[in-house]
Design a protein around this motif. Sequence first.
Motif, short mmCIF file in Angstrom:
data_model
loop_
_atom_site.label_atom_id
_atom_site.label_comp_id
_atom_site.label_asym_id
_atom_site.label_seq_id
_atom_site.Cartn_x
_atom_site.Cartn_y
_atom_site.Cartn_z
N UNK A 11 7.12 -17.26 -88.72
CA UNK A 11 6.03 -17.97 -89.31
C UNK A 11 5.23 -17.15 -90.20
N UNK A 12 5.84 -15.61 -90.49
CA UNK A 12 5.06 -15.25 -91.74
C UNK A 12 6.20 -15.36 -93.03
N UNK A 13 5.91 -15.57 -94.04
CA UNK A 13 4.49 -15.46 -94.71
C UNK A 13 3.89 -16.85 -94.86
N UNK A 14 4.31 -18.05 -93.99
CA UNK A 14 3.89 -19.15 -93.89
C UNK A 14 2.47 -19.12 -93.45
N UNK A 15 2.11 -18.02 -92.47
CA UNK A 15 0.81 -17.68 -92.11
C UNK A 15 0.40 -16.30 -92.49
N UNK A 16 -0.36 -16.05 -93.40
CA UNK A 16 -0.40 -14.60 -93.74
C UNK A 16 -1.80 -14.14 -93.81
N UNK A 17 -2.03 -12.80 -93.90
CA UNK A 17 -3.48 -12.55 -93.86
C UNK A 17 -3.83 -11.43 -95.01
N UNK A 18 -4.83 -11.41 -95.60
CA UNK A 18 -5.38 -10.50 -96.30
C UNK A 18 -6.39 -9.61 -95.38
N UNK A 19 -6.25 -8.48 -95.29
CA UNK A 19 -7.12 -7.50 -94.67
C UNK A 19 -8.42 -7.25 -95.30
N UNK A 20 -9.35 -6.96 -94.44
CA UNK A 20 -10.60 -6.29 -95.34
C UNK A 20 -10.47 -5.00 -95.70
N UNK A 21 -9.37 -4.14 -95.12
CA UNK A 21 -8.91 -2.84 -95.73
C UNK A 21 -7.95 -3.08 -96.49
N UNK A 46 -0.35 2.03 -88.59
CA UNK A 46 0.49 0.72 -88.25
C UNK A 46 0.09 -0.50 -89.29
N UNK A 47 -1.29 -0.43 -89.75
CA UNK A 47 -1.68 -1.21 -90.48
C UNK A 47 -0.75 -1.77 -91.75
N UNK A 48 -0.27 -0.44 -92.18
CA UNK A 48 1.11 -0.94 -93.48
C UNK A 48 2.01 -1.51 -92.93
N UNK A 49 2.37 -1.32 -91.58
CA UNK A 49 3.49 -2.11 -91.04
C UNK A 49 3.15 -3.57 -90.74
N UNK A 50 2.13 -3.55 -90.36
CA UNK A 50 1.50 -5.32 -90.03
C UNK A 50 1.22 -5.87 -91.20
N UNK A 51 0.85 -5.24 -92.42
CA UNK A 51 0.72 -5.77 -93.72
C UNK A 51 1.73 -6.07 -94.23
N UNK A 52 2.84 -5.52 -94.16
CA UNK A 52 4.19 -5.95 -94.23
C UNK A 52 4.75 -7.19 -93.54
N UNK A 53 4.50 -6.95 -92.38
CA UNK A 53 5.24 -8.15 -91.64
C UNK A 53 4.41 -9.35 -91.89
N UNK A 54 3.06 -9.30 -92.06
CA UNK A 54 2.65 -10.76 -92.39
C UNK A 54 2.81 -11.36 -93.98
N UNK A 55 3.54 -10.36 -94.70
CA UNK A 55 4.18 -10.63 -95.71
C UNK A 55 5.47 -11.31 -95.72
N UNK A 56 5.93 -11.42 -94.38
CA UNK A 56 7.27 -11.87 -94.17
C UNK A 56 8.47 -10.91 -94.29
N UNK A 57 8.27 -9.68 -94.44
CA UNK A 57 9.15 -8.82 -94.81
C UNK A 57 10.02 -8.33 -93.40
#
Lengths: 239, 223
Positions: A78-88, B115-126
Amino acid sequence: MLELKNISQIKDGREILTDISLAITPGEVLTLIGPSGGGKTSLLKVCALLDIPAKGNVVIDGVECASDGKRHVNPIMIWPKVTIIYQNLYLWPHLSAKTNIILPIENFASKQDKFDELCERFGLTEHLSKYPNQLSAGQKQRVAIVRALLLDPKYLLLDEITASLDVEQSLNVIEVLHELKNNSIGIILVTHHLEFAKNISDKIIFLENGRIIDTGGPNLVDGAGNSRIDDFVTKLRSI
Amino acid sequence: MNSLDIIINYHAAIVRGLGATLLICSSAWSLGIIFGTTLGYFAQKRKMLARILAACSLFTISVPAIVLLFWLYYPAQAILGIALDPLLTTIIAMSIIDIILMGDLIKKALDNFPTQYESAARVCGMAESKIFIKIKLPIIFRQVLPGVINLKISILHMSLFGSLISVEEIFRIAQQINAQIYRPVEIYTALGLLFLGMSLPLNLLAAYFKRRFTRDLSEETYA
């Protein structure tokens, strides 16, 4: 279509989302507004499949991805077809701005032109060699935006992305979001900037205590006849 | 006869002593890195192993290294009915300490990894492997490096205890030279200089990494 059906979520024994249903189609912008702690970010995480809902279904383009506490597809599909930009933001601190942007891209050469164009547009060209701790909050936010845009998502989830941007950069983001919308990208946006929400949204949802209080069009922020929303909007505008 | 004269005159013995010290340290350091890292990695994943590691770590920092060394040299060998060479016993003792403390360092770094660094990478499709190699490992490496270098320096210093069970490492050689010529000031000054020569680059390296990488990992931003 990205669809949530009757989503409930429990964290630390407390129900943080209750019976939420929403849907966006490619090219549509849905904005979540509401007081802090109302469940907006938790809802985005469920949309991005970072969290699995305790109850309800997450359906993306007709595929049931998760339901009732179970994941049905590997989110890597699903990623990065769905992706998110966090506030932080969570830029990787050991990598330069440029590497932060290009690391997730498998074939960077094919995206070099788009990379150059986006960096130019967001005023990042001179800052690409800097590390995240050498960038201002606004610059970091722009790096995160460019990183997400280069991934060509179909659904983009944005958590307070204009929080650290100046007016000019916020307008830039609005312009880009309009372009994304025209390019059939579905966007779910969390923001406290009501004019920003009104400008870009097709639908607005007011969320409080993990429940949808009201749903409407862009004019929801002008007063919905719902006293709770009117009160919230008035307070937000008075700041 | 000054310190330099002593080093020159007894260079063969000193080199032999240094060789033994470096053998003890390099063995303990290598085993510590290999098995300590593995131990820390799995301890982070398995609760039972984490508890065992925490208990061992508490034991290691509470019980002086010399007690562990003596215990391994006398009672342990008597109980097991074996007789190990003092050099090997020292290597084993130093390695046990290095492995446990290294494992503890790695586990704590993994526990505290955002873990946020990991999830930031995951949602980038890595892919997971790419996330581990390009994001997790470099960040953890930078975090633990100063601590690891400090640990290695401590092992170098603790290796001197080997002299107390007759290991002919550098401290024992210094004692033997002193017994022959009785020049304690010059001999122990020379020994101090030799240790300074070995420890200083490691200390400088630790300070450099601390300065360099702590800065990169800070959340501080320019307004």
